[in-house]
Motif scaffolding. Structure first.
Motif, PDB file in Angstrom:
ATOM      1  N   LEU A  98     -14.993 -47.355 -48.564  1.00 50.19           N
ATOM      2  CA  LEU A  98     -16.002 -47.466 -49.829  1.00 50.19           C
ATOM      3  C   LEU A  98     -17.097 -48.808 -50.534  1.00 50.19           C
ATOM      4  O   LEU A  98     -18.350 -48.603 -50.250  1.00 50.19           O
ATOM      5  CB  LEU A  98     -16.053 -46.240 -50.775  1.00 50.19           C
ATOM      6  CG  LEU A  98     -16.963 -45.850 -51.728  1.00 50.19           C
ATOM      7  CD1 LEU A  98     -17.938 -45.484 -50.754  1.00 50.19           C
ATOM      8  CD2 LEU A  98     -16.877 -44.746 -52.893  1.00 50.19           C
ATOM      9  N   GLY A  99     -16.077 -49.806 -50.781  1.00 47.34           N
ATOM     10  CA  GLY A  99     -16.534 -50.941 -51.447  1.00 47.34           C
ATOM     11  C   GLY A  99     -16.884 -51.618 -49.987  1.00 47.34           C
ATOM     12  O   GLY A  99     -17.376 -52.730 -50.897  1.00 47.34           O
ATOM     13  N   ASN A 100     -16.760 -51.249 -48.784  1.00 45.56           N
ATOM     14  CA  ASN A 100     -17.793 -52.074 -47.960  1.00 45.56           C
ATOM     15  C   ASN A 100     -19.341 -52.204 -47.651  1.00 45.56           C
ATOM     16  O   ASN A 100     -19.975 -52.214 -47.219  1.00 45.56           O
ATOM     17  CB  ASN A 100     -17.328 -52.364 -46.660  1.00 45.56           C
ATOM     18  CG  ASN A 100     -15.620 -52.643 -46.811  1.00 45.56           C
ATOM     19  OD1 ASN A 100     -15.869 -53.824 -47.667  1.00 45.56           O
ATOM     20  ND2 ASN A 100     -14.661 -52.484 -46.396  1.00 45.56           N
ATOM     21  N   GLU A 149     -10.278 -48.561 -43.586  1.00 43.01           N
ATOM     22  CA  GLU A 149      -9.808 -48.781 -44.682  1.00 43.01           C
ATOM     23  C   GLU A 149     -10.049 -47.602 -45.968  1.00 43.01           C
ATOM     24  O   GLU A 149     -10.723 -47.286 -46.096  1.00 43.01           O
ATOM     25  CB  GLU A 149      -9.168 -50.279 -45.001  1.00 43.01           C
ATOM     26  CG  GLU A 149     -10.666 -51.114 -45.025  1.00 43.01           C
ATOM     27  CD  GLU A 149     -10.389 -52.170 -45.500  1.00 43.01           C
ATOM     28  OE1 GLU A 149      -9.826 -52.313 -45.978  1.00 43.01           O
ATOM     29  OE2 GLU A 149     -11.549 -52.621 -44.683  1.00 43.01           O
ATOM     30  N   LYS A 150      -8.750 -47.914 -46.629  1.00 43.23           N
ATOM     31  CA  LYS A 150      -9.364 -46.516 -48.105  1.00 43.23           C
ATOM     32  C   LYS A 150     -10.061 -47.354 -48.869  1.00 43.23           C
ATOM     33  O   LYS A 150     -11.266 -46.752 -49.118  1.00 43.23           O
ATOM     34  CB  LYS A 150      -7.618 -47.031 -48.449  1.00 43.23           C
ATOM     35  CG  LYS A 150      -7.491 -45.300 -50.188  1.00 43.23           C
ATOM     36  CD  LYS A 150      -6.595 -45.874 -50.517  1.00 43.23           C
ATOM     37  CE  LYS A 150      -5.740 -45.131 -51.688  1.00 43.23           C
ATOM     38  NZ  LYS A 150      -4.460 -45.523 -52.265  1.00 43.23           N
ATOM     39  N   LEU A 151     -10.144 -49.197 -48.865  1.00 50.11           N
ATOM     40  CA  LEU A 151     -11.398 -49.305 -49.455  1.00 50.11           C
ATOM     41  C   LEU A 151     -12.958 -49.678 -49.348  1.00 50.11           C
ATOM     42  O   LEU A 151     -13.636 -49.961 -49.342  1.00 50.11           O
ATOM     43  CB  LEU A 151     -10.715 -50.967 -49.756  1.00 50.11           C
ATOM     44  CG  LEU A 151     -10.052 -51.480 -50.866  1.00 50.11           C
ATOM     45  CD1 LEU A 151      -9.764 -52.720 -51.075  1.00 50.11           C
ATOM     46  CD2 LEU A 151     -10.916 -51.357 -51.944  1.00 50.11           C
ATOM     47  N   GLU A 205     -27.075 -51.427 -42.859  1.00 47.45           N
ATOM     48  CA  GLU A 205     -25.717 -51.629 -43.055  1.00 47.45           C
ATOM     49  C   GLU A 205     -24.828 -50.984 -44.808  1.00 47.45           C
ATOM     50  O   GLU A 205     -23.764 -50.754 -45.109  1.00 47.45           O
ATOM     51  CB  GLU A 205     -25.432 -53.118 -43.112  1.00 47.45           C
ATOM     52  CG  GLU A 205     -24.225 -53.262 -43.209  1.00 47.45           C
ATOM     53  CD  GLU A 205     -23.839 -55.270 -42.269  1.00 47.45           C
ATOM     54  OE1 GLU A 205     -23.244 -55.489 -41.538  1.00 47.45           O
ATOM     55  OE2 GLU A 205     -24.616 -55.445 -42.101  1.00 47.45           O
ATOM     56  N   TYR A 206     -26.681 -51.634 -45.447  1.00 46.22           N
ATOM     57  CA  TYR A 206     -25.409 -51.049 -47.560  1.00 46.22           C
ATOM     58  C   TYR A 206     -26.319 -50.462 -47.533  1.00 46.22           C
ATOM     59  O   TYR A 206     -27.946 -49.974 -47.552  1.00 46.22           O
ATOM     60  CB  TYR A 206     -25.843 -52.519 -47.900  1.00 46.22           C
ATOM     61  CG  TYR A 206     -24.696 -53.337 -47.523  1.00 46.22           C
ATOM     62  CD1 TYR A 206     -23.352 -53.656 -47.492  1.00 46.22           C
ATOM     63  CD2 TYR A 206     -25.069 -54.237 -46.498  1.00 46.22           C
ATOM     64  CE1 TYR A 206     -22.559 -54.877 -47.226  1.00 46.22           C
ATOM     65  CE2 TYR A 206     -24.330 -56.054 -45.925  1.00 46.22           C
ATOM     66  CZ  TYR A 206     -23.085 -55.735 -45.494  1.00 46.22           C
ATOM     67  OH  TYR A 206     -22.369 -56.389 -45.742  1.00 46.22           O
ATOM     68  N   LYS A 219     -24.742 -52.894 -51.738  1.00 44.41           N
ATOM     69  CA  LYS A 219     -25.164 -54.341 -51.679  1.00 44.41           C
ATOM     70  C   LYS A 219     -25.824 -54.487 -53.465  1.00 44.41           C
ATOM     71  O   LYS A 219     -26.557 -53.578 -54.111  1.00 44.41           O
ATOM     72  CB  LYS A 219     -25.764 -54.870 -50.208  1.00 44.41           C
ATOM     73  CG  LYS A 219     -25.896 -55.798 -51.018  1.00 44.41           C
ATOM     74  CD  LYS A 219     -25.121 -56.329 -49.286  1.00 44.41           C
ATOM     75  CE  LYS A 219     -25.571 -58.365 -49.759  1.00 44.41           C
ATOM     76  NZ  LYS A 219     -24.595 -59.308 -48.842  1.00 44.41           N
ATOM     77  N   PHE A 220     -25.053 -55.453 -54.030  1.00 43.16           N
ATOM     78  CA  PHE A 220     -25.823 -55.397 -54.993  1.00 43.16           C
ATOM     79  C   PHE A 220     -27.162 -56.729 -55.273  1.00 43.16           C
ATOM     80  O   PHE A 220     -26.984 -57.946 -54.075  1.00 43.16           O
ATOM     81  CB  PHE A 220     -24.894 -55.750 -56.288  1.00 43.16           C
ATOM     82  CG  PHE A 220     -24.287 -54.951 -56.787  1.00 43.16           C
ATOM     83  CD1 PHE A 220     -22.945 -54.232 -56.166  1.00 43.16           C
ATOM     84  CD2 PHE A 220     -24.135 -53.706 -57.971  1.00 43.16           C
ATOM     85  CE1 PHE A 220     -22.425 -53.064 -56.317  1.00 43.16           C
ATOM     86  CE2 PHE A 220     -23.558 -52.996 -58.304  1.00 43.16           C
ATOM     87  CZ  PHE A 220     -22.584 -52.294 -57.584  1.00 43.16           C
ATOM     88  N   TYR A 251     -18.441 -47.469 -62.814  1.00 43.50           N
ATOM     89  CA  TYR A 251     -19.155 -46.460 -61.194  1.00 43.50           C
ATOM     90  C   TYR A 251     -19.970 -45.638 -61.980  1.00 43.50           C
ATOM     91  O   TYR A 251     -21.290 -45.235 -61.034  1.00 43.50           O
ATOM     92  CB  TYR A 251     -17.608 -46.079 -60.767  1.00 43.50           C
ATOM     93  CG  TYR A 251     -17.457 -45.149 -59.879  1.00 43.50           C
ATOM     94  CD1 TYR A 251     -16.968 -46.076 -58.167  1.00 43.50           C
ATOM     95  CD2 TYR A 251     -18.454 -43.953 -59.831  1.00 43.50           C
ATOM     96  CE1 TYR A 251     -17.286 -45.127 -57.703  1.00 43.50           C
ATOM     97  CE2 TYR A 251     -18.161 -43.254 -59.089  1.00 43.50           C
ATOM     98  CZ  TYR A 251     -17.331 -43.357 -57.498  1.00 43.50           C
ATOM     99  OH  TYR A 251     -17.645 -43.019 -56.434  1.00 43.50           O
TER     100      TYR A 251
END
Lengths: 269, 245
Positions: A150-152, A146-148, A174-175, A155-156, A201
């Motif tokens: 990058l959001g996955n 999916e387009k999102l 993973e992150y 990890k903060f 960003y």
């Protein structure tokens, strides 16, 4: 097809109303360039002479209804060999319903292939009446990142005290982990991403992507096994990279570079 | 000023859904605002922006439909460019009900410590792929109702949205059926109602039921707007329901 309701006239494919049957072959593909899902009507097989006649004379025609229950969208196509649907409109799976419908009003409808129980009765059917039906088919839609995506991949985490600097760790599968200093138990990045997303960003994601590109360059084999690598590599494939990690991080997102977006959001507010 | 809507992570959505096994989490649904320590956002800019000062009215029991209608139009205007696939993303709706519109959801549905787990799931979550799921989540129902009725070709683009919210029965009878997702059917039905607002709830119910039965033997989605109106006129004649226009 066994139906739990009655049609007011015989229907091909419904119980044993009419001798014979019809079938369709559909193929489904995804066209990455146009971002469309393409349904191809490969073949319509009808083994009943009367229905052949109705279709050839355009007294009846095949309709395909495609319903996506996730996006609540329905498309109905008449006699089309290829049907294209934008991939923003469809997800998970679709229900495909193929029917033969009458194309005219007042059609005299009878034939010897109708079940003898009808006693050679003549029927009058009107435009849009169903004359043939197939079992509904549920078809999965081929998935794509999916387009999102990058959001996955980030990890903060918080440092244990506020004296430590922002850190990025791209060595996990993973992150890509971004560790930030806390501020009186608050999480500044959450507020910043809501209020000044492009500024956030620039502060958090750009250094993380820069670090990720550096890691890819230095340990390509290891990096290529990582989950986050697939997302980054898809958004900015190797042949499109400049080799400058900071620049690559900026151009990874299409359109304007984050610096200008950040400037606009700060100056606008 | 617009605020960027942050999306919750998938893991966070799953953890929230497990609220019944965590007393700490369950208590959050009795408060005026949800403790953000339970919320893990993706933290990337998204395409979704909402006016920072946007307030959704909840209305009193008497004028709830009017308030819902106003909220529906407001939410749709803010998220007009949402694609149907984005509107299927549970992370978006959970983000809205747990963060930006948490307090609205609490007030609108009178959520407190006595509220059942099912109601919390219905109003705050987005579980399942059915029409009901979309029409239960506190915010997605507002967006979908406007999405299905918005008509840019009308003088008042939200004329049909206002009609849909004007009667609770109309909302359930029309939108929560499969044919409620067919634009031709929804628009024809609401136009018939606009021209005949003398129709009683029983008469409306007769029209839904009969149209639903016709859907078994006709492909309703293949009919034009005019053809759906003709079908409704035929049903009305058959049922001795007087229709104008």
């Amino acid at each position: 097809m066994k139906t739990d309701f009655s049609f007011p006239h015989p229907v091909l494919g419904s119980n044993d109303d009419i001798e014979g049957k019809f079938n369709v072959n559909l193929s489904i593909t995804r066209e990455p360039e146009t971002r469309e899902i393409v349904f191809k009507f490969v073949k319509l097989d009808v083994n009943n002479d009367y229905f052949d006649h109705l279709l050839n004379k355009e007294l009846a025609g095949p309709f395909v209804k495609i319903y996506c229950s996730s996006t609540l969208n329905t498309w109905t196509f008449y006699n089309q060999a290829t049907m294209k649907i934008n991939e923003d409109e469809i997800i998970n799976h679709v229900d495909i319903d193929v029917r033969i419908l009458s194309l005219v009003d007042g059609l005299e409808y009878f034939h010897e292939s109708f079940n003898s129980q009808y006693g050679k009765q003549k029927f009058i059917v009107n435009k849009n009446d169903v004359l043939g039906t197939l079992d509904k088919e549920r078809v999965p839609i081929p998935k794509e990142d999916e387009k999102l995506g990058l959001g996955n991949i980030f990890k903060f985490k918080t440092h244990d005290n506020s004296d430590k600097a922002l850190e990025v760790d791209a060595t996990n599968d993973e992150y890509i982990e971004i560790t930030y200093p806390p501020l009186n138990g608050e999480h500044p990045h959450t507020y910043m991403f809501k209020t000044y997303p492009w500024t956030a960003y620039n502060i958090f994601i750009l250094p993380a992507l820069e670090e990720a590109f550096r890691f890819i360059d230095e340990q390509k084999e290891t990096a290529s096994q990582f989950k986050w690598f697939n997302v980054i590599d898809k958004l900015l494939p190797e042949k499109e990279r400049t080799g400058n990690h900071f620049i690559d991080a900026q151009i990874l997102l299409e359109g304007e570079i984050p610096l200008l977006k950040s400037y606009k959001e700060i100056s606008k507010n | 000023m617009k605020e960027n809507i942050q999306i919750l992570s998938k893991e966070c959505c799953s953890q929230l859904l497990d609220f019944q096994s965590s007393e700490d989490l369950r208590k959050e649904y009795n408060k005026a605002s949800f403790n953000t320590k339970h919320l893990e956002f993706l933290n990337i800019p998204t395409d979704y922006y909402i006016d920072k000062n946007l307030e959704l009215p909840t209305g009193s029991k008497k004028d709830r439909s009017t308030a819902d209608c106003e909220s529906s139009i407001k939410i749709f205007q803010e998220l007009k460019n949402l694609t149907p696939v984005q509107a299927n993303d549970k992370r978006l709706w959970l983000s809205l009900t747990h963060d930006r519109f948490f307090s609205y959801t609490i007030r609108r549905w009178g959520i407190d410590s006595s509220t059942s787990a099912n109601t919390i799931i219905d109003r705050f979550f987005f579980e399942g792929a059915s029409i009901e799921t979309r029409m239960r989540n506190s915010i997605s129902r507002l967006w979908w109702a406007a999405k299905l009725t918005y008509d840019p070709n009308r003088k008042d683009e939200f004329e049909l949205t206002k009609l849909l919210w004007s009667k609770q029965d109309l909302f359930q009878g029309l939108v929560e059926r499969t044919f409620g997702t067919y634009e031709n059917v929804v628009k024809a039905f609401l136009q018939i109602y606009a021209d005949n607002n003398q129709l009683t709830e029983d008469q409306l119910r007769d029209l839904y039921k009969s149209l639903n039965s016709i859907g078994g033997v006709k492909l309703l989605s293949a009919l034009s707007y005019k053809e759906v109106k003709s079908e409704l006129q035929l049903i009305a004649n058959h049922k001795n329901i007087e229709l104008y226009a």
